[in-house]
Scaffold this motif. Structure first.
Motif, mmCIF file in Angstrom:
data_model
loop_
_atom_site.group_PDB
_atom_site.id
_atom_site.type_symbol
_atom_site.label_atom_id
_atom_site.label_comp_id
_atom_site.label_asym_id
_atom_site.label_seq_id
_atom_site.Cartn_x
_atom_site.Cartn_y
_atom_site.Cartn_z
ATOM 1 N N LEU A 65 34.707 24.461 -11.389
ATOM 2 C CA LEU A 65 34.250 25.093 -12.636
ATOM 3 C C LEU A 65 33.020 25.950 -12.356
ATOM 4 O O LEU A 65 32.945 27.119 -12.754
ATOM 5 C CB LEU A 65 33.882 24.020 -13.674
ATOM 6 C CG LEU A 65 34.940 23.611 -14.689
ATOM 7 C CD1 LEU A 65 34.347 22.600 -15.663
ATOM 8 C CD2 LEU A 65 35.444 24.840 -15.448
ATOM 9 N N LEU A 66 32.059 25.372 -11.630
ATOM 10 C CA LEU A 66 30.812 26.091 -11.327
ATOM 11 C C LEU A 66 31.097 27.348 -10.505
ATOM 12 O O LEU A 66 30.634 28.443 -10.837
ATOM 13 C CB LEU A 66 29.855 25.157 -10.571
ATOM 14 C CG LEU A 66 28.559 25.792 -10.057
ATOM 15 C CD1 LEU A 66 27.680 26.242 -11.232
ATOM 16 C CD2 LEU A 66 27.783 24.813 -9.176
ATOM 17 N N LEU A 67 31.883 27.202 -9.441
ATOM 18 C CA LEU A 67 32.101 28.334 -8.539
ATOM 19 C C LEU A 67 32.925 29.443 -9.196
ATOM 20 O O LEU A 67 32.714 30.620 -8.922
ATOM 21 C CB LEU A 67 32.752 27.869 -7.235
ATOM 22 C CG LEU A 67 31.879 26.933 -6.383
ATOM 23 C CD1 LEU A 67 32.522 26.667 -5.029
ATOM 24 C CD2 LEU A 67 30.473 27.507 -6.182
ATOM 25 N N PHE A 68 33.865 29.073 -10.068
ATOM 26 C CA PHE A 68 34.674 30.115 -10.699
ATOM 27 C C PHE A 68 33.962 30.768 -11.878
ATOM 28 O O PHE A 68 34.221 31.916 -12.202
ATOM 29 C CB PHE A 68 36.040 29.562 -11.135
ATOM 30 C CG PHE A 68 37.007 29.428 -9.992
ATOM 31 C CD1 PHE A 68 37.229 30.506 -9.127
ATOM 32 C CD2 PHE A 68 37.686 28.238 -9.754
ATOM 33 C CE1 PHE A 68 38.115 30.401 -8.053
ATOM 34 C CE2 PHE A 68 38.568 28.118 -8.674
ATOM 35 C CZ PHE A 68 38.781 29.206 -7.822
ATOM 36 N N LEU A 69 33.057 30.034 -12.541
ATOM 37 C CA LEU A 69 32.461 30.572 -13.763
ATOM 38 C C LEU A 69 31.089 31.213 -13.561
ATOM 39 O O LEU A 69 30.659 32.020 -14.378
ATOM 40 C CB LEU A 69 32.348 29.467 -14.830
ATOM 41 C CG LEU A 69 33.686 28.908 -15.336
ATOM 42 C CD1 LEU A 69 33.439 27.842 -16.403
ATOM 43 C CD2 LEU A 69 34.546 30.029 -15.915
ATOM 44 N N HIS A 70 30.377 30.875 -12.481
ATOM 45 C CA HIS A 70 29.018 31.406 -12.375
ATOM 46 C C HIS A 70 29.059 32.877 -11.941
ATOM 47 O O HIS A 70 30.019 33.341 -11.351
ATOM 48 C CB HIS A 70 28.169 30.569 -11.416
ATOM 49 C CG HIS A 70 28.294 30.951 -9.981
ATOM 50 N ND1 HIS A 70 27.366 31.753 -9.353
ATOM 51 C CD2 HIS A 70 29.233 30.666 -9.067
ATOM 52 C CE1 HIS A 70 27.738 31.931 -8.098
ATOM 53 N NE2 HIS A 70 28.859 31.285 -7.901
ATOM 54 N N THR A 71 27.989 33.600 -12.294
ATOM 55 C CA THR A 71 27.923 35.015 -11.937
ATOM 56 C C THR A 71 26.831 35.226 -10.889
ATOM 57 O O THR A 71 26.091 34.298 -10.568
ATOM 58 C CB THR A 71 27.567 35.868 -13.171
ATOM 59 O OG1 THR A 71 26.275 35.465 -13.609
ATOM 60 C CG2 THR A 71 28.583 35.675 -14.285
ATOM 61 N N HIS A 72 26.715 36.443 -10.394
ATOM 62 C CA HIS A 72 25.735 36.719 -9.340
ATOM 63 C C HIS A 72 24.304 36.421 -9.765
ATOM 64 O O HIS A 72 23.543 35.861 -8.995
ATOM 65 C CB HIS A 72 25.848 38.176 -8.902
ATOM 66 C CG HIS A 72 27.080 38.419 -8.103
ATOM 67 N ND1 HIS A 72 27.087 39.165 -6.951
ATOM 68 C CD2 HIS A 72 28.341 37.975 -8.266
ATOM 69 C CE1 HIS A 72 28.305 39.189 -6.454
ATOM 70 N NE2 HIS A 72 29.085 38.473 -7.240
ATOM 71 N N GLU A 73 23.969 36.790 -11.022
ATOM 72 C CA GLU A 73 22.577 36.605 -11.461
ATOM 73 C C GLU A 73 22.204 35.132 -11.529
ATOM 74 O O GLU A 73 21.036 34.774 -11.527
ATOM 75 C CB GLU A 73 22.337 37.212 -12.853
ATOM 76 C CG GLU A 73 22.704 38.666 -13.001
ATOM 77 C CD GLU A 73 24.150 38.822 -13.417
ATOM 78 O OE1 GLU A 73 24.414 38.757 -14.613
ATOM 79 O OE2 GLU A 73 25.011 38.989 -12.536
ATOM 80 N N GLU A 74 23.233 34.263 -11.618
ATOM 81 C CA GLU A 74 22.937 32.835 -11.755
ATOM 82 C C GLU A 74 22.723 32.157 -10.416
ATOM 83 O O GLU A 74 22.371 31.001 -10.350
ATOM 84 C CB GLU A 74 24.098 32.148 -12.492
ATOM 85 C CG GLU A 74 24.085 32.469 -13.974
ATOM 86 C CD GLU A 74 25.427 32.319 -14.620
ATOM 87 O OE1 GLU A 74 26.421 32.163 -13.891
ATOM 88 O OE2 GLU A 74 25.490 32.370 -15.852
#
Ligand code: RET
Length: 250
Positions: free
Chosen positions: A235-244
């Protein structure tokens, strides 16, 4: 003397969970190589979590990290039965390292201050260590039983401290993060909190009150570990964006 221990079902389950963590890890390593270098922070932390879980399940599947603990005598009055229940203490070694890493991911996502992050992680370590104390306390008689539930209470209090700090300070900190981040933090932290709440329940039914078998315990913790580690990671790896991406570049 009665020994409560895992049978073929439990041993097979341990190998199944080892396999799932191995596949999960290979998948994350594959995604890591494809990610930009400056964006690899969460991938690194997640790889560590899955590696530790994989090794811990391999150890348990091959018969390491397990002992017999004397527990309460549930025999008929007058007939003294000495029970020993198997305790897979290798889990606590796993949790000692993986739960702080999972919390580190959440704290980094929220942009939690280093001081609050440290407080969350130290409270978590305290929770795992006192939980282990509960599990390894011999409880053949009432005094032991009281000591076990006493440590359980101390550990549960630490659980509340962990989530009290992470949720309240984390939500505040997430206000200063990019637009979508607060939503992602709320989703992941909220979901993780609910999954983690199931651990003391399984503990209460197995190590605590000896209501479920060692096989059932292995399967229950295994399912929770898969959700809390593999589910969380993907979930984390697919949903997070670069700024995060976290504070450091790997
Ligand atoms: C114990 C027993 C004492 C009371 C409490 C516990 C909490 C354990 C937790 C474990 C989480 C583990 C995870 C592992 C893998 O990802 C130690 C069972 C509160 C919350 C998330």
């Amino acid at each position: 003397v009665h020994f409560l221990h895992a049978t073929h079902v439990g041993h097979t389950a341990l190998w199944v969970f080892f396999t799932l963590f191995t596949i999960g890890l290979v998948g994350v390593l594959f995604l890591t190589v494809r990610a930009e270098r400056r964006n690899r922070y969460f991938y690194g932390v997640s790889s560590l979590v899955l590696t530790i879980a994989m090794v811990s399940y391999l150890a348990m599947a091959t018969g390491l990290g397990v002992s017999f603990i004397p527990i309460a005598n549930h025999g008929v009055q007058g007939s003294l039965h000495h029970f020993f229940r198997q305790l897979y203490w290798a889990r606590y070694v796993d949790w000692l390292f993986t739960t702080p890493l999972l919390l580190l991911s959440l704290a980094s996502l929220a942009g939690l201050s280093p001081a609050s992050t440290l407080a969350v992680i130290l409270s978590d370590v305290f929770m795992i260590v006192t939980g282990l104390f509960s599990a390894i306390t011999p409880a053949r008689w009432a005094a032991g039983e009281r000591a076990r539930w006493g440590w359980f209470g101390v550990s549960s209090f630490a659980f509340l401290v962990v989530w009290g700090i992470l949720l309240s300070n984390g939500l505040k900190a997430a206000n200063y993060r990019p637009r979508s981040t607060k939503g992602l933090f709320t989703l992941l932290a909220g979901g993780t909190f609910l999954v983690w709440m199931a651990y003391p329940i399984v503990f209460g039914l197995s190590e605590g009150a000896n209501r479920i078998t060692v096989n059932a315990e292995i399967i229950a913790y295994g399912v929770l570990d898969v959700i809390a580690k593999i589910g969380f990671t993907y979930l984390l790896l697919f949903l997070h964006t670069h700024e995060e991406t976290g504070p450091w570049t790997l």
